[in-house]
Design an enzyme around this catalytic site. Structure first.
Site, PDB file in Angstrom:
ATOM      1  N   CYS A  76       0.857  -1.180   0.000  1.00 42.54           N
ATOM      2  CA  CYS A  76       0.000   0.000   0.000  1.00 42.54           C
ATOM      3  C   CYS A  76       0.896   1.234   0.000  1.00 42.54           C
ATOM      4  CB  CYS A  76      -0.891  -0.045   1.252  1.00 42.54           C
ATOM      5  SG  CYS A  76      -1.895   1.417   1.490  1.00 42.54           S
ATOM      6  N   GLY A 107       9.335  -3.039   6.197  1.00 43.68           N
ATOM      7  CA  GLY A 107       8.491  -1.982   5.631  1.00 43.68           C
ATOM      8  C   GLY A 107       7.186  -1.880   6.412  1.00 43.68           C
ATOM      9  N   ASP A 131      12.698 -13.704   4.011  1.00 42.46           N
ATOM     10  CA  ASP A 131      14.066 -13.241   3.761  1.00 42.46           C
ATOM     11  C   ASP A 131      14.971 -13.230   4.994  1.00 42.46           C
ATOM     12  OD1 ASP A 131      13.856 -12.839   1.028  1.00 42.46           O
ATOM     13  OD2 ASP A 131      12.935 -10.869   1.292  1.00 42.46           O
ATOM     14  N   ALA A 190      26.294 -26.770  -2.511  1.00 42.15           N
ATOM     15  CA  ALA A 190      26.489 -26.019  -3.757  1.00 42.15           C
ATOM     16  C   ALA A 190      27.977 -25.711  -3.972  1.00 42.15           C
ATOM     17  CB  ALA A 190      25.692 -24.722  -3.701  1.00 42.15           C
ATOM     18  N   LYS A 217      33.900 -34.841 -10.134  1.00 37.40           N
ATOM     19  CA  LYS A 217      32.507 -34.462  -9.838  1.00 37.40           C
ATOM     20  C   LYS A 217      31.652 -34.646 -11.082  1.00 37.40           C
ATOM     21  CE  LYS A 217      32.828 -31.082  -6.142  1.00 37.40           C
ATOM     22  NZ  LYS A 217      32.072 -30.036  -5.474  1.00 37.40           N
ATOM     23  N   HIS A 255       8.215 -18.456  -6.886  1.00 37.14           N
ATOM     24  CA  HIS A 255       7.279 -18.416  -5.760  1.00 37.14           C
ATOM     25  C   HIS A 255       7.019 -19.759  -5.095  1.00 37.14           C
ATOM     26  CE1 HIS A 255       6.688 -14.442  -7.413  1.00 37.14           C
ATOM     27  NE2 HIS A 255       6.231 -14.121  -6.223  1.00 37.14           N
TER      28      HIS A 255
HETATM   29  P1  ADP Z   1       7.782  -5.766   3.959  1.00 36.55           P
HETATM   30  O1  ADP Z   1       6.904  -5.412   5.091  1.00 36.55           O
HETATM   31  O2  ADP Z   1       7.741  -7.232   3.652  1.00 36.55           O
HETATM   32  O3  ADP Z   1       9.172  -5.198   4.130  1.00 36.55           O
HETATM   33  P2  ADP Z   1       7.220  -3.628   2.047  1.00 36.55           P
HETATM   34  O4  ADP Z   1       8.532  -2.969   2.241  1.00 36.55           O
HETATM   35  O5  ADP Z   1       6.687  -3.770   0.671  1.00 36.55           O
HETATM   36  O6  ADP Z   1       7.168  -5.126   2.650  1.00 36.55           O
HETATM   37  O7  ADP Z   1       6.163  -2.845   2.950  1.00 36.55           O
HETATM   38  C1  ADP Z   1       4.824  -3.262   3.038  1.00 36.55           C
HETATM   39  C2  ADP Z   1       3.942  -2.071   3.225  1.00 36.55           C
HETATM   40  O8  ADP Z   1       4.262  -1.395   4.459  1.00 36.55           O
HETATM   41  C3  ADP Z   1       4.078  -0.987   2.166  1.00 36.55           C
HETATM   42  O9  ADP Z   1       3.345  -1.269   0.982  1.00 36.55           O
HETATM   43  C4  ADP Z   1       3.511   0.211   2.893  1.00 36.55           C
HETATM   44  O10 ADP Z   1       2.097   0.148   2.943  1.00 36.55           O
HETATM   45  C5  ADP Z   1       4.036   0.002   4.313  1.00 36.55           C
HETATM   46  N1  ADP Z   1       5.316   0.719   4.467  1.00 36.55           N
HETATM   47  C6  ADP Z   1       6.540   0.332   4.032  1.00 36.55           C
HETATM   48  N2  ADP Z   1       7.497   1.231   4.337  1.00 36.55           N
HETATM   49  C7  ADP Z   1       6.851   2.251   4.985  1.00 36.55           C
HETATM   50  C8  ADP Z   1       7.274   3.509   5.549  1.00 36.55           C
HETATM   51  N3  ADP Z   1       8.566   3.890   5.517  1.00 36.55           N
HETATM   52  N4  ADP Z   1       6.328   4.286   6.111  1.00 36.55           N
HETATM   53  C9  ADP Z   1       5.036   3.913   6.154  1.00 36.55           C
HETATM   54  N5  ADP Z   1       4.575   2.742   5.653  1.00 36.55           N
HETATM   55  C10 ADP Z   1       5.455   1.915   5.066  1.00 36.55           C
END
Ligand code: ADP
Length: 325
Positions: A76, A107, A131, A190, A217, A255
């Site tokens: 988002c 994120g 990850d 590997a 190998k 995936h």
């Molecule tokens: P992950 O959580 O797996 O690291 P993303 O980096 O794509 O995945 O982040 C998922 C969601 O979290 C984003 O699409 C956004 O809605 C929100 N988000 C990510 N970074 C930020 C930020 N710096 N500030 C506010 N919301 C964030």
């Protein structure tokens, strides 16, 4: 008496196997503690759309063995905007939701941290990403299963590679994180691992393949993290052919690494973290993440977990190289 009466859960960012176990643990613990629980469908996007439904102990029955997330997830981009987060906070308050549990990567944790710091909403982050790249926790939910999925696939590739005396380049997930590639490299014996953001040493790859052939190998496997380079497997394939006249097959696992039943380790971790998240909110923690450190699930300030962990140990690279001579 806890001020928290109602909590909501959302999953955000990439899905990871074990998210359902965490959802189940949160819901069952909350019900056990006499709290009301809501599920927000499709992450922060769903929150903004008011896509919220009540969850009961029975609504999370029969989900813990399944990969993915019953709440679905999303990205988002608007959530980076201050005004959007203000709107999200209003929605939570209108729905009388006192606290939020966010299952996702760094994120998603950033979004949760801002909701808390800007609007005072208590939040707990649960690290859910294949990850294993969140600072402050030794493991994230889904990593172990993703590694297992990739290892199973590479074992199969090794069978056919041996039969035909072939070299395979197997691309695994990890745009910025080396964790899956390193662990899969160790588990599958590997001959080489190629890590994201590292300069690819084609001379070394070619000489390792050559040395392997000389000592009898019958196959070589190069594990390459997908990295930020589009089609890294094919880049390596082309270079090996053009510079060293080595033919290699490329297999991109994609995936399949994310899907499937979570491993016992992820189920246990997710159950412990989900349980702790609710207990932490009841105990008035406002801005924390559940983490695992030295084998123990505990709480850490969310702020400690906001940066993506990309470091790796050269010892692990050495291990792959030494054990595959
Ligand atoms: P992950 O959580 O797996 O690291 P993303 O980096 O794509 O995945 O982040 C998922 C969601 O979290 C984003 O699409 C956004 O809605 C929100 N988000 C990510 N970074 C930020 C930020 N710096 N500030 C506010 N919301 C964030």
């Amino acid at each position: 008496m806890s001020k928290i009466k109602t909590i909501a859960i959302l999953c955000s960012g990439g899905d990871s196997p074990g998210m359902n176990c965490a959802i189940r643990a949160i819901v069952r613990t909350a019900v056990h503690e006499g709290l009301e629980v809501f599920g927000i469908q499709k992450g922060y996007q769903g929150l903004l759309e008011g896509n919220v439904r009540p969850l009961s102990a029975s609504s999370v029955g029969n989900i813990l063995q399944h990969g993915g997330t019953i709440l679905q997830t999303s990205r988002c981009p608007e959530f980076h905007e201050v005004e959007t987060r203000k709107e999200a906070a209003h929605i939570l308050k209108r729905k009388k939701i006192d606290a939020l549990v966010v299952i996702g990567g760094d994120g998603s944790f950033n979004g949760a941290y801002k909701l808390q710091s800007e609007h005072g909403i208590p939040v707990i982050g649960i690290p859910g990403t294949i990850d294993n790249d969140i600072s402050g926790t030794d493991y994230t939910i889904g990593f172990d299963t993703a590694v297992k999925n990739a290892v199973d696939a590479v074992d199969k590739i090794r069978d056919t590679a041996n039969s035909h005396a072939r070299t395979f380049i197997v691309e695994v997930m990890g745009k910025r994180s080396p964790a899956i590639a390193l662990n899969v490299g160790i588990c599958t014996g590997a001959e080489n691992v190629v890590l994201p953001a590292e300069k690819i040493d084609f001379n070394k790859i070619a000489s390792d393949i050559d040395r392997g052939i000389k000592r009898g190998k019958t196959s070589s496997i190069i594990i390459a993290a997908e990295g930020e380079i589009e089609g890294v497997g094919h880049v390596i394939q082309k270079e090996l052919k053009e510079k060293f006249n080595i033919s290699a097959h490329v297999c991109i696992l994609g995936h399949i690494q994310r899907g499937g039943n979570p491993n016992p380790m992820d189920r246990v971790l997710a159950s412990q973290m989900g349980h702790l998240a609710v207990k932490a909110l009841i105990a008035d923690n406002k801005c924390h993440a559940t983490v695992v450190r030295l084998g123990k699930v505990t709480l850490a300030p969310l702020q400690e977990c906001l940066t993506k962990k990309t470091e790796f140990s050269l010892d692990e690279v050495d291990l792959v190289n030494t054990l595959s001579i």
